[in-house]
Motif scaffolding. Structure first.
Motif, PDB file in Angstrom:
ATOM      1  N   SER A   1      17.439  82.714 -35.067  1.00 22.34           N
ATOM      2  CA  SER A   1      18.501  83.659 -34.709  1.00 22.34           C
ATOM      3  C   SER A   1      18.585  84.888 -35.612  1.00 22.34           C
ATOM      4  CB  SER A   1      19.853  82.935 -34.704  1.00 22.34           C
ATOM      5  OG  SER A   1      20.095  82.389 -35.982  1.00 22.34           O
ATOM      6  N   GLU A   2      17.950  84.878 -36.780  1.00 19.40           N
ATOM      7  CA  GLU A   2      18.071  86.050 -37.646  1.00 19.40           C
ATOM      8  C   GLU A   2      17.276  87.231 -37.093  1.00 19.40           C
ATOM      9  OE1 GLU A   2      16.570  83.177 -39.087  1.00 19.40           O
ATOM     10  OE2 GLU A   2      14.609  83.819 -39.717  1.00 19.40           O
ATOM     11  N   ALA A   3      17.525  88.440 -37.648  1.00 19.07           N
ATOM     12  CA  ALA A   3      16.824  89.639 -37.185  1.00 19.07           C
ATOM     13  C   ALA A   3      16.045  90.230 -38.360  1.00 19.07           C
ATOM     14  CB  ALA A   3      17.817  90.651 -36.644  1.00 19.07           C
ATOM     15  N   PRO A   4      14.760  90.473 -38.254  1.00 22.29           N
ATOM     16  CA  PRO A   4      13.917  90.038 -37.143  1.00 22.29           C
ATOM     17  C   PRO A   4      13.741  88.522 -37.200  1.00 22.29           C
ATOM     18  CG  PRO A   4      12.527  90.956 -38.862  1.00 22.29           C
ATOM     19  CD  PRO A   4      13.956  91.140 -39.306  1.00 22.29           C
ATOM     20  N   PRO A   5      13.524  87.921 -36.049  1.00 22.49           N
ATOM     21  CA  PRO A   5      13.412  86.458 -36.027  1.00 22.49           C
ATOM     22  C   PRO A   5      12.094  85.958 -36.615  1.00 22.49           C
ATOM     23  CG  PRO A   5      13.080  87.365 -33.837  1.00 22.49           C
ATOM     24  CD  PRO A   5      13.436  88.514 -34.727  1.00 22.49           C
ATOM     25  N   THR A   6      12.115  84.716 -37.031  1.00 25.20           N
ATOM     26  CA  THR A   6      10.893  84.003 -37.390  1.00 25.20           C
ATOM     27  C   THR A   6      10.510  83.202 -36.154  1.00 25.20           C
ATOM     28  OG1 THR A   6      11.528  83.844 -39.709  1.00 25.20           O
ATOM     29  CG2 THR A   6       9.868  82.273 -38.915  1.00 25.20           C
ATOM     30  N   TRP A   7       9.294  83.385 -35.698  1.00 26.77           N
ATOM     31  CA  TRP A   7       8.794  82.689 -34.515  1.00 26.77           C
ATOM     32  C   TRP A   7       7.900  81.551 -34.980  1.00 26.77           C
ATOM     33  CZ3 TRP A   7       9.822  84.531 -29.467  1.00 26.77           C
ATOM     34  CH2 TRP A   7      10.538  85.732 -29.420  1.00 26.77           C
ATOM     35  N   SER A   8       8.051  80.376 -34.355  1.00 24.06           N
ATOM     36  CA  SER A   8       7.240  79.248 -34.799  1.00 24.06           C
ATOM     37  C   SER A   8       6.956  78.278 -33.661  1.00 24.06           C
ATOM     38  CB  SER A   8       7.929  78.516 -35.950  1.00 24.06           C
ATOM     39  OG  SER A   8       9.148  77.958 -35.506  1.00 24.06           O
ATOM     40  N   SER A   9       5.924  77.469 -33.894  1.00 25.10           N
ATOM     41  CA  SER A   9       5.546  76.426 -32.948  1.00 25.10           C
ATOM     42  C   SER A   9       4.520  75.513 -33.606  1.00 25.10           C
ATOM     43  CB  SER A   9       4.945  77.022 -31.675  1.00 25.10           C
ATOM     44  OG  SER A   9       4.724  76.014 -30.712  1.00 25.10           O
ATOM     45  N   ARG A  10       4.296  74.369 -32.986  1.00 26.79           N
ATOM     46  CA  ARG A  10       3.263  73.435 -33.432  1.00 26.79           C
ATOM     47  C   ARG A  10       2.349  73.161 -32.243  1.00 26.79           C
ATOM     48  NH1 ARG A  10       6.026  68.783 -35.189  1.00 26.79           N
ATOM     49  NH2 ARG A  10       5.947  68.000 -33.076  1.00 26.79           N
ATOM     50  N   ILE A  11       1.058  73.279 -32.467  1.00 29.23           N
ATOM     51  CA  ILE A  11       0.063  72.952 -31.451  1.00 29.23           C
ATOM     52  C   ILE A  11      -0.563  71.631 -31.862  1.00 29.23           C
ATOM     53  CG2 ILE A  11      -2.076  73.667 -30.324  1.00 29.23           C
ATOM     54  CD1 ILE A  11      -1.349  76.573 -31.279  1.00 29.23           C
TER      55      ILE A  11
ATOM     56  N   ASN B   1       0.430  77.171 -27.438  1.00 29.78           N
ATOM     57  CA  ASN B   1       1.806  76.755 -27.229  1.00 29.78           C
ATOM     58  C   ASN B   1       2.696  77.987 -27.395  1.00 29.78           C
ATOM     59  OD1 ASN B   1       3.855  75.015 -26.642  1.00 29.78           O
ATOM     60  ND2 ASN B   1       3.729  73.839 -28.533  1.00 29.78           N
ATOM     61  N   GLN B   2       3.858  77.936 -26.770  1.00 33.54           N
ATOM     62  CA  GLN B   2       4.842  79.006 -26.894  1.00 33.54           C
ATOM     63  C   GLN B   2       5.487  78.960 -28.267  1.00 33.54           C
ATOM     64  OE1 GLN B   2       7.815  79.083 -23.788  1.00 33.54           O
ATOM     65  NE2 GLN B   2       9.259  80.180 -25.097  1.00 33.54           N
ATOM     66  N   LEU B   3       5.748  80.133 -28.843  1.00 39.48           N
ATOM     67  CA  LEU B   3       6.492  80.225 -30.090  1.00 39.48           C
ATOM     68  C   LEU B   3       7.966  80.450 -29.770  1.00 39.48           C
ATOM     69  CD1 LEU B   3       3.526  80.828 -31.052  1.00 39.48           C
ATOM     70  CD2 LEU B   3       4.550  82.230 -32.811  1.00 39.48           C
TER      71      LEU B   3
ATOM     72  N   GLY C   1       1.083  81.051 -29.497  1.00 41.04           N
ATOM     73  CA  GLY C   1       0.148  80.807 -30.586  1.00 41.04           C
ATOM     74  C   GLY C   1      -1.022  80.046 -30.012  1.00 41.04           C
ATOM     75  N   GLU C   2      -2.212  80.320 -30.515  1.00 39.33           N
ATOM     76  CA  GLU C   2      -3.419  79.714 -29.953  1.00 39.33           C
ATOM     77  C   GLU C   2      -4.412  79.439 -31.070  1.00 39.33           C
ATOM     78  OE1 GLU C   2      -6.759  80.966 -26.600  1.00 39.33           O
ATOM     79  OE2 GLU C   2      -5.300  82.433 -27.270  1.00 39.33           O
ATOM     80  N   ILE C   3      -5.112  78.319 -30.966  1.00 39.60           N
ATOM     81  CA  ILE C   3      -6.249  78.064 -31.850  1.00 39.60           C
ATOM     82  C   ILE C   3      -7.478  77.940 -30.969  1.00 39.60           C
ATOM     83  CG2 ILE C   3      -5.784  75.567 -31.946  1.00 39.60           C
ATOM     84  CD1 ILE C   3      -7.097  75.775 -34.853  1.00 39.60           C
ATOM     85  N   ILE C   4      -8.528  78.651 -31.352  1.00 38.19           N
ATOM     86  CA  ILE C   4      -9.801  78.616 -30.631  1.00 38.19           C
ATOM     87  C   ILE C   4     -10.802  77.920 -31.545  1.00 38.19           C
ATOM     88  CG2 ILE C   4     -11.618  79.976 -29.539  1.00 38.19           C
ATOM     89  CD1 ILE C   4      -9.443  82.231 -29.265  1.00 38.19           C
ATOM     90  N   ILE C   5     -11.266  76.745 -31.114  1.00 41.53           N
ATOM     91  CA  ILE C   5     -12.190  75.946 -31.904  1.00 41.53           C
ATOM     92  C   ILE C   5     -13.592  76.125 -31.327  1.00 41.53           C
ATOM     93  CG2 ILE C   5     -12.771  73.629 -32.704  1.00 41.53           C
ATOM     94  CD1 ILE C   5      -9.780  72.920 -32.293  1.00 41.53           C
TER      95      ILE C   5
END
Length: 190
Positions: free
Chosen positions: A139-149, A133-135, A121-125
């Protein structure tokens, strides 16, 4: 009695779309703190103020366009993606001070988009740069991908900042084309 003429900018640069009227006691430092911007950025973007150490009540400064937060923006699919792909970006106060952008998306496995094993995930300011940052997947299918920048305290989300999610190959350190994208607008997140 001599009265200082109000100094007004001709126009404000991209990302500095708001205006602030100086009140008694204001300094570049206090205004920079209020708008969460570096003093140098405030000075450079206000060339009509020749000496940043001398402000007068009534002077008008260009300040970063305001993005009220916390707020969310939807991440729209880009190109050909599987049904059900989508996400959101949440701009909020970071746990260590400053701002943070949390990304949550329902995505297929990255290999669907080619030789990729992760998402970033990326923010361009505008005028500041990009942060990523990496997401990580649930474990569920399809997975939920998340991260905090978490943004450095010198950086702030400004209008027209872009949030992207891309597949990534961790061995080759290469990114694919964005699969999700959102734009953060002034005055409101969408």
């Amino acid at each position: 009695m001599y009265r200082q003429q109000t100094r007004i900018p001709g126009n404000c640069p991209q990302g500095f779309l708001g205006r602030y009227t100086v009140i008694p006691g204001d300094t570049f430092y206090t205004i920079a703190q209020m708008f969460r911007v570096r003093i140098e950025a405030l000075a450079v973007n206000n060339p009509h103020i020749p000496d940043p150490n001398v402000l007068f009540p009534g002077d008008i400064l260009c300040v970063p366009g305001l993005v009220p937060y916390p707020c969310c923006t939807f991440l729209q699919t880009q190109g050909s993606v599987p049904f059900g792909t989508g996400g959101v970006a949440y701009v909020h106060f970071g746990p260590r001070g400053g701002q943070a952008v949390s990304i949550m998306a329902t995505l297929p496995e990255p290999r669907v988009f080619g030789n990729f094993d992760k998402y970033t995930g990326e923010i361009i300011i505008p005028g500041t740069g990009s942060f990523r940052n990496q997401l990580f997947a649930t474990s569920e299918a399809p997975p939920t991908w998340s991260s905090r920048i978490e943004l450095p305290t010198a950086a702030s989300v400004t209008p027209n900042s872009r949030v992207l999610v891309r597949p990534f190959n961790s061995l080759a350190s290469t990114s694919g084309a964005p699969v999700l994208e959102g734009i953060i607008l002034a005055g409101n997140c969408q």
